[in-house]
Design a protein around this motif. Structure first.
Motif, mmCIF file in Angstrom:
data_model
loop_
_atom_site.group_PDB
_atom_site.id
_atom_site.type_symbol
_atom_site.label_atom_id
_atom_site.label_comp_id
_atom_site.label_asym_id
_atom_site.label_seq_id
_atom_site.Cartn_x
_atom_site.Cartn_y
_atom_site.Cartn_z
ATOM 1 N N PRO B 223 5.910 -7.337 3.901
ATOM 2 C CA PRO B 223 5.789 -6.976 2.481
ATOM 3 C C PRO B 223 5.045 -5.657 2.280
ATOM 4 O O PRO B 223 4.041 -5.406 2.937
ATOM 5 C CB PRO B 223 4.964 -8.130 1.889
ATOM 6 N N GLU B 251 5.138 -4.335 10.781
ATOM 7 C CA GLU B 251 6.339 -3.524 10.653
ATOM 8 C C GLU B 251 6.977 -3.229 12.002
ATOM 9 O O GLU B 251 8.176 -2.973 12.092
ATOM 10 C CB GLU B 251 6.019 -2.215 9.932
ATOM 11 N N GLN D 50 -6.466 -7.587 -1.592
ATOM 12 C CA GLN D 50 -7.418 -7.826 -2.685
ATOM 13 C C GLN D 50 -8.827 -7.955 -2.110
ATOM 14 O O GLN D 50 -9.777 -7.351 -2.595
ATOM 15 C CB GLN D 50 -7.048 -9.093 -3.442
ATOM 16 N N ALA D 51 -8.965 -8.742 -1.074
ATOM 17 C CA ALA D 51 -10.262 -8.914 -0.429
ATOM 18 C C ALA D 51 -10.816 -7.569 0.015
ATOM 19 O O ALA D 51 -12.011 -7.290 -0.103
ATOM 20 C CB ALA D 51 -10.117 -9.832 0.784
ATOM 21 N N ASP D 92 -6.938 -12.558 4.922
ATOM 22 C CA ASP D 92 -6.319 -13.262 6.041
ATOM 23 C C ASP D 92 -5.063 -12.544 6.545
ATOM 24 O O ASP D 92 -4.826 -12.459 7.754
ATOM 25 C CB ASP D 92 -5.987 -14.715 5.660
ATOM 26 N N GLY D 93 -4.297 -11.992 5.629
ATOM 27 C CA GLY D 93 -3.098 -11.270 6.055
ATOM 28 C C GLY D 93 -3.468 -10.036 6.841
ATOM 29 O O GLY D 93 -2.876 -9.716 7.877
ATOM 30 N N CYS D 94 -4.464 -9.355 6.375
ATOM 31 C CA CYS D 94 -4.931 -8.115 6.982
ATOM 32 C C CYS D 94 -5.485 -8.361 8.377
ATOM 33 O O CYS D 94 -5.139 -7.674 9.326
ATOM 34 C CB CYS D 94 -5.995 -7.541 6.052
ATOM 35 N N ASN D 120 -7.465 -16.790 1.786
ATOM 36 C CA ASN D 120 -6.869 -17.477 0.630
ATOM 37 C C ASN D 120 -5.479 -18.014 0.958
ATOM 38 O O ASN D 120 -4.744 -18.450 0.082
ATOM 39 C CB ASN D 120 -6.843 -16.558 -0.598
ATOM 40 N N VAL D 122 -2.756 -16.687 1.629
ATOM 41 C CA VAL D 122 -1.649 -16.043 0.922
ATOM 42 C C VAL D 122 -1.874 -14.532 0.920
ATOM 43 O O VAL D 122 -2.986 -14.069 1.163
ATOM 44 C CB VAL D 122 -1.566 -16.575 -0.541
ATOM 45 N N GLY D 124 -2.329 -11.805 -1.375
ATOM 46 C CA GLY D 124 -2.614 -11.669 -2.805
ATOM 47 C C GLY D 124 -2.047 -10.382 -3.387
ATOM 48 O O GLY D 124 -1.198 -10.395 -4.283
ATOM 49 N N LEU D 125 -2.479 -9.260 -2.844
ATOM 50 C CA LEU D 125 -2.155 -7.973 -3.468
ATOM 51 C C LEU D 125 -0.658 -7.714 -3.561
ATOM 52 O O LEU D 125 -0.182 -7.097 -4.507
ATOM 53 C CB LEU D 125 -2.847 -6.833 -2.702
HETATM 54 C C1 LIG Z 1 1.116 -1.011 6.909
HETATM 55 C C2 LIG Z 1 1.080 -1.757 5.648
HETATM 56 N N1 LIG Z 1 1.923 -2.767 5.467
HETATM 57 C C3 LIG Z 1 1.920 -3.459 4.314
HETATM 58 C C4 LIG Z 1 1.057 -3.136 3.310
HETATM 59 C C5 LIG Z 1 1.113 -3.884 2.018
HETATM 60 N N2 LIG Z 1 0.046 -4.834 1.842
HETATM 61 C C6 LIG Z 1 -1.059 -4.502 1.171
HETATM 62 S S1 LIG Z 1 -2.128 -5.780 1.037
HETATM 63 C C7 LIG Z 1 -1.090 -6.803 1.886
HETATM 64 C C8 LIG Z 1 -1.401 -8.248 2.134
HETATM 65 C C9 LIG Z 1 -2.637 -8.670 1.561
HETATM 66 O O1 LIG Z 1 -2.929 -9.966 1.982
HETATM 67 P P1 LIG Z 1 -4.377 -10.321 2.501
HETATM 68 O O2 LIG Z 1 -4.760 -9.430 3.612
HETATM 69 O O3 LIG Z 1 -4.379 -11.773 2.780
HETATM 70 O O4 LIG Z 1 -5.342 -9.940 1.301
HETATM 71 P P2 LIG Z 1 -5.450 -10.589 -0.141
HETATM 72 O O5 LIG Z 1 -4.761 -9.664 -1.084
HETATM 73 O O6 LIG Z 1 -4.837 -11.940 -0.084
HETATM 74 O O7 LIG Z 1 -6.917 -10.638 -0.379
HETATM 75 C C10 LIG Z 1 0.048 -6.147 2.261
HETATM 76 C C11 LIG Z 1 1.136 -6.774 3.000
HETATM 77 C C12 LIG Z 1 0.190 -2.064 3.535
HETATM 78 N N3 LIG Z 1 -0.690 -1.672 2.625
HETATM 79 N N4 LIG Z 1 0.227 -1.403 4.696
#
Ligand SMILES: Cc1ncc(C[n+]2csc(CCOP(=O)(O)OP(=O)(O)O)c2C)c(N)n1
Ligand SMILES: Cc1ncc(C[n+]2csc(CCOP(=O)(O)OP(=O)(O)O)c2C)c(N)n1
Ligand code: SF4
Ligand code: SF4
Ligand SMILES: [Mg+2]
Ligand SMILES: [Mg+2]
Lengths: 286, 568, 568, 286
Positions: B223, B251, D50-51, D92-94, D120, D122, D124-125
């Motif tokens: 995403p 990616e 977001q985090a 968590d995604g990061c 979380n 998920v 978020g952003l």
């Molecule tokens: C290389 C790259 N891929 C994708 C994104 C897009 N992106 C920004 S935040 C995010 C996921 C955020 O999820 P998380 O890390 O769980 O943080 P949250 O918003 O849930 O706190 C993604 C996929 C990006 N900024 N850079």
């Protein structure tokens, strides 16, 4: 059964004389022959490194991709055509170093592929730097004072990620390794086979002799379904246990979970995909 | 200035307040009611709060671009006005809860119509109905048949039946209020018969639909705004069309999966934005040397790095052109019209398959988030796959004359299909034969000549006997065209590129004919201008560049073009 | 053809056989004996077997490039001849075990001197002494004082005292054999006084030494041929110079670590090759938007993808120039001479620090693996850091006129240092202020004007009143220069670029002066030529391009240039 | 003690009302204040999400880098200047998705940094796609039929990699979480604090309420030094254990292992590095 089914003629193999890779090739051919797999139905996917040259040395479809990136390729091939037998095979640096993120997330996906790792505890092709599995104190031109990082234990890690099949073998033992590789290929779902492989050129510590002295086989009483026990066993350091360390209960594979195969088992390339397009287009009118 | 009979409506609210619903519902109702419309949005990189806007332009004639003027502004909450003050005149009708906008309006001297959306909504049940009240107000003003709106609302909420009644109430309430102020709006465009049967889709949907029409049956992506919509759209359609849709761990995995999928006979797509694409360079190079097809949708946003994640820019053209190490051919497309998004995506799959090269389709946030109605899109003919059934002694990289060695796939035929990221021989096996290296490199590069035979020419609009030539690419098509038409000068023409690379051979001819050339880009350094110079030697030194993260408006474009016309 | 009094020696053997030792020992002995020398190697991507060669050229005068001619060829094992047959003439003296080369030699009609290196070595103790025998033979032929060779062998093996005696024996045996065939060699260059005090280092060592001289105290990299040597060299010197040297888990980590290190006040380097660099694009873009300095050594090899891992090419110029999404300034340097490697690396660190931009130093396998003797390299003045001690209200991105906001580092001073990959305000905090976006973008891009003030001009060799201008960049400096001098035409000049980007403003002037221009590059698509056209509009349509993975030889270059001179 | 030391004035926070992130910010400020850390000596490193916006909301040096890449940056900052307190904090995604390879290899390095993850479950952003920690069956616009991949358990994984400090907390519990975050910061070596964080906008399954019902604290008798026990505990799924799950015996940190600091503890930026250059250059003459 044709024992030479996978042999190639007149090839110049780039491995060093005495390297453990040769017997892994031999083991792989044997296992594939015994399983009656046809070269045209097999795809060997590798990354870059000495181990990663293996697909060039047997008769098979092959995808020799980028350093560290064999698993996403293998996952996708299997997903695009589940009829193929797909093996992702490469070195420890390739799979656990550069490819670390794919390693862990591929386990989560559980595609029905076999993941064979030639674990020589060193970067062979680039001439002897530490790999993630290099042991503490291992000296190299880059790790001049010896390795200090905690070695990567592929087994405990795979278990932590709930891999459905986790095994360790030794390149020096044909018979037992053929057996395990066969089981791994037969296993439905992701199967890790980490093969301890002596590198005669760059690893003067973990030699054939060293391995022989530092391995033992799990015995028949060992239950690979007990996860905590498996984790404990996998973590043993004095002597390295060999065998199927962990095998989980039947788990759905990645392909089985794909909606694309819900009502249709045909490989993607054979399909007529555009039937519903008109309907979809209409939805932008309504 | 605009010669089009149109009305421009802007809705302004917070993130998370439901503007998306307004957009989805209102746009569709207007289309069903027979209005030509264009809609777009700009939004902040946050989930709640801040300030986002949706702009809708309605007209008797077909329209397809953003204007700056605001005729009606609906402000749904506090702080919804400040970012828009520059665009407001005394003719702007502001519909809002008076107390939300009063202070700021004082200076701007604009007309306020006091409609407290949220209070009305809360009276019905929940604050969130404010959106439907707003839809109602606009339908009332525009004299949209209430039944059309009502039916659509019912359909829209059909999966949440509990919500239908209250939304109908909210719609009615709004409609009633809207009707009251009809006469405040001077000109309102009329519905046009037939429009209700038009397609209404935005850039994202056009790209996704085009991919499906192009036979896409595999998508692996991570995403990233503003590219995620395409992944979402294909995931939604995965079951119906038998698509393998996978969210990759990153990616790098995404592009390697897609390459693996093509190798095994699938038609795979990757959708991403600049930062994600910057991670795919090595993978692109892998597609290059293995001659595996791949299609990449690159939805641009302002960089460098994270930059402005939800804004628009044409800043990744050079990256797309040169990304990946070593030398190998590629194709770059950049749709100007939403229709082009659909057709070029199909073409992208065919080109990738035919020439065994990466095809990168460049859009941007403005493109993917903009809608307008389109009479129709033609369905593709039966899909033609270019791979072959292999014979026993199949050579993947057979050195045939035009470089296009027939592509086999594993498991189809008697041959073995070997591909290698190392330099390889005709059979796909690793080699250190340095004479062969030259032959195989030449074979790869020869494909450029084959591709040149099918390049789509740029499109010239305006007078063929132009003195001044405007040049643009990708998503700026409509805005440049409309601005030029508004200016209405006979000596002006506009050359637009949908097909960016390889650059069409007529480019030089077109430029040489002009006394003055003007390049127009949504970036700071004129990347397409540099590309043109590299290919033709011609320096386009009148530049119209915008790089604050927003798309050009028609008025802005007009004034920039006029300035360029005046300049020496 | 060559007007230089020189002798060209090639050693041919298998991978893993110890050619590296020959190279290290022989080169150094020759230098200590007072010979000018040039040495380079070409090798296969494997650890054992195959066929690799080391070429050594010795002369009365300073030399620094590869020639095709082979005067003496030492073949250490079977299969060591076939790849060299094209370069052999009846004048070539082949020293080998007769049975290893006989069959192939028959057709080539060359002279064989039967020295069975491995048998001699085995008689002494181990086959591996064959290398030392070979060193001895060459010392004998060249009349190098045996004591010089003996002393160096002792020193070289000082850490393996057990090996000293047998190696001395092997040396003597070889020396004896060599002396016997002295008269077979027609001309041998003479030692030159003073040369023994020269520096002898290869490109890798020059880059590493230059980095250290530039204050490099941090390196994070992932091994990749042919760039790994620099990581090895800095690791070896880590303790002495207080360098943090870390092998990263992948290239993405490597570049992000380096950026983090600069942020915290270190001077960090990343060394990589094309495939690794292709993974660093996003990181580069991060350096761009955060204005964090970074120095990258990009040692090129032939792509795409894995390509030919151990070969040479100038194929990643465009990648280096456009890598990373969005728009931000950068500097590209490409040393031509080994000395330049040392000085430009220092400069790279200073430029990165001063202009807060990425500086990419492009070399290639040929450059990093080549040696020649150099009289001296000057030690740098005291290191000047450009970061500041911060005040309480420090703003990292203070909008000062030339764009060069003083860079603070955390923990040094009272200020807080905030940097952000999102678009940011002057304090480094994330912003959606779109007017500020323009200001900050302009600030970043303004630095280009500052950089332009310090660009090193290209170097013109040959006649100032040239009619034909040869243009080259990076590692081809010496070979073009020597070839041009051999041709000896008055109307010929050569313009060489060490500083690639931003391109020096005089380029157009230089090109315009010529009647004919010829671009020379070690790639297939003339990337520098395209860059020149993009900047100047001038199309250099005589192209000398080589892309089989090998460097140009002098003879080859001469004949290509002559052909270009004849062409219309 | 100045309780407001880390407060920022007049900032527009981009989080949703009711989000668990607010209290994590509060917790972090409290922990830092109680530990008497000065903002100028602190560096907060984050990725994107977001985090990852958290460093903008307190007084600190900050490096808000790329999505997934906070750990290499944090490791390097600490290595370049060990006097700084370095915290890497992101979603968590990061950390576990895009950044997975850095996560595992950073643990192996054991730098003296604190790694706080806002989990979380998920993304978020980017508006609600699955993250590696999303639970089976979780529906999203991309995972239209619900998540099928095995969820990533950061605790078992960190233990498999021999992390020196592994803890889990809940964003809704200030007191206990402050205490654990403090211990993590004090801990010498890499410390993981995975904080369960409700996302009110995109995770309607794992809500405040859900977490309250699905967590429990390890009691005083729990011994975090027992690795096998810790692995077992970390893997519990019915109820999620909170507290310090695992803490290893004293382990050398990455910085301690660096030869650059062998005889000289000065941060790199303060050094005069060129003393030995002449000698090195001479070695190319001899
Ligand atoms: C290389 C790259 N891929 C994708 C994104 C897009 N992106 C920004 S935040 C995010 C996921 C955020 O999820 P998380 O890390 O769980 O943080 P949250 O918003 O849930 O706190 C993604 C996929 C990006 N900024 N850079
Ligand atoms: C992106 C990238 N980085 C680095 C390399 C260089 N490289 C090639 S093989 C290799 C390591 C090989 O080690 P391993 O995977 O253990 O295989 P082995 O040679 O030991 O069998 C490296 C670092 C590369 N090819 N691509
Ligand atoms: S380098 Fe090591 S692993 Fe590679 S072929 Fe040689 S012995 Fe085997
Ligand atoms: S999207 Fe979720 S995690 Fe992000 S601020 Fe909103 S509630 Fe919190
Ligand atoms: Mg290895
Ligand atoms: Mg999250």
């Amino acid at each position: 059964m044709d024992n030479r089914r996978f042999d190639m003629k007149g090839i110049d193999m780039a491995w060093c004389p005495g390297c453990g890779n040769f017997n892994i090739l031999n083991i792989l051919k044997k296992a594939l022959t015994e399983l009656k797999i046809e070269p045209v139905e097999l795809v060997l996917v590798s990354g870059i490194g000495q181990a990663a040259k293996i697909p060039h040395y047997l008769k098979t479809n092959l995808f020799n991709g980028l350093h560290g990136r064999s698993l996403p390729v293998a996952t996708a091939i299997k997903a695009a055509n589940p009829n193929l037998t797909v093996i992702a095979e490469s070195g420890d640096g390739c799979m656990y170093g550069e490819g670390g993120n794919h390693f862990i997330h591929t386990i989560r996906r559980n595609p029905d592929i076999t993941n064979i790792v030639h674990n020589n505890m060193v970067y062979g092709l680039t001439k002897g730097q530490a790999s993630p599995t290099s042991q503490i104190g291992f000296h190299t031109p880059v790790q001049v004072n010896g390795v200090v990082l905690e070695p990567f234990n592929p087994l405990t890690v795979a278990i932590a990620f709930e891999a459905s099949f986790v095994a360790r073998c030794f390149a020096g033992d044909t018979e037992k390794t053929v057996d395990i590789v066969k089981q791994a290929i037969i296993h439905k779902g992701y199967a890790l086979v980490d093969i301890l492989q002596p590198c005669v050129s760059f690893n003067k510590v973990n030699t054939f002799q060293w391995f022989k002295e530092h391995i033992y086989y799990l015995d028949a009483s060992y239950d690979p379904r007990d996860k905590i026990r498996a984790f404990d066993t996998a973590g043993e350091k004095e002597k390295l246990p060999l065998g199927i360390i962990y095998q989980s209960q039947d788990k759905k594979t990645f392909e089985e979970n794909l909606v694309a195969y819900k009502d249709n088992k045909t490989p993607l390339y054979k399909r007529e995909p555009l039937r519903s397009l008109k309907e979809l287009m209409q939805s932008y009118r309504d | 200035m605009s010669r089009i009979n149109d009305i421009s409506i802007v809705l302004s609210g917070e993130a998370g307040q439901g503007l998306k619903t307004v957009e989805l519902v209102l746009n569709r109702i207007l289309k069903l009611a027979g209005y030509n419309l264009f809609a777009t949005k700009e939004y902040m990189s946050r989930i709640r709060g801040g300030n986002n806007t949706t702009s809708i332009r309605i007209s008797d004639s077909r329209i397809s671009t953003l204007i700056n003027r605001i005729d009606i502004l609906l402000v749904l909450n506090k702080n919804g006005l400040s970012r828009l003050l520059k665009r407001i005149t005394k003719n702007t009708l502001i519909i809002a809860r008076r107390s939300d906008v009063e202070t700021e309006c004082k200076n701007a001297k604009c007309q306020i119509i006091d409609i407290p959306f949220i209070i009305f909504a809360s009276n019905i049940g929940k604050a969130v109905y404010a959106n439907t009240v707003a839809v109602g107000v606009l339908c009332g003003i525009l004299k949209v048949k209430e039944s059309i709106a009502r039916d659509y609302i019912k359909k829209y909420f059909s999966k949440k039946p509990d919500e239908i009644n209250n939304n109908i109430l909210a719609l009615s309430k709004g409609y009633e209020e809207g009707t009251k102020i009809q006469e405040k709006v001077k000109t309102t465009p009329k519905p046009v018969s037939g429009i209700k049967d038009d397609l209404l889709l935005n850039g994202t949907e056009a790209i996704a639909l085009g991919a499906i029409a192009g036979g896409c049956n595999f998508i692996s992506s991570y995403p990233m705004s503003p590219s995620t919509g395409v992944l979402v759209s294909l995931s939604k359609n995965a079951e119906k069309f038998g698509i393998v849709a996978e969210q990759a761990e990153d990616e790098i995995s995404a592009i390697n999966m897609a390459i693996g999928a093509w190798y095994a006979g699938a038609r795979a797509l990757v959708t991403t934005s600049g930062g994600g694409f910057a991670l795919m360079g090595e993978g692109l190079s892998l597609a290059g040397i293995t001659e595996t097809p791949i299609v990449i949708h690159l939805a641009q946003r302002p960089g460098p790095a994270t930059g402005l994640p939800t804004r628009t820019e044409q800043g990744d053209l050079e990256l797309a052109l040169y990304s990946g190490h070593g030398e190998f051919p590629r194709i770059l497309l950049a749709p100007g019209r939403i229709e082009d998004g659909y057709y070029l995506m199909q073409k992208a799959f065919d080109l990738a398959d035919r020439f065994q090269v990466p095809v990168i389709v460049l859009t941007d946030q403005y493109f993917v988030d903009s809608y307008y109605n389109i009479p129709s899109l033609s369905l593709p003919a039966k899909l033609k796959n270019h791979f072959i059934k292999t014979e026993k002694n199949y050579k993947r990289y057979n050195l045939i004359k035009n470089g296009l060695s027939p592509r086999g796939i594993p498991g189809y035929g008697k041959g073995l299909v070997s591909v290698d990221s190392d330099e390889h021989d005709q059979k796909g096996h690793i080699t250190e034969d340095l004479d062969l290296r030259i032959k195989i490199t030449d074979k790869r590069l020869k494909k450029i000549a084959e591709i040149r035979k099918v390049i789509m020419p740029p499109v010239l609009t305006g007078n063929k006997d132009y003195k001044t030539l405007l040049v643009g690419w990708g998503s700026t098509y409509h805005v440049i065209k409309e601005a030029m038409e508004n200016i209405g000068r006979k000596d002006l023409a506009f050359l637009h590129y949908n097909w960016i690379w390889p650059l069409h051979g007529d480019t030089k001819k077109y430029l040489k004919q002009a006394k003055k050339t003007v390049i127009i880009e949504n970036n700071a350094t004129s990347q397409f201008g540099k590309l043109i110079r590299m290919q033709t030697g011609i320096d386009i030194n009148h530049r119209i560049l915008k790089y604050n993260g927003l798309a050009f408006s028609v008025e802005e474009m007009e004034s920039y073009i006029k300035k360029a016309l005046e300049a020496k």
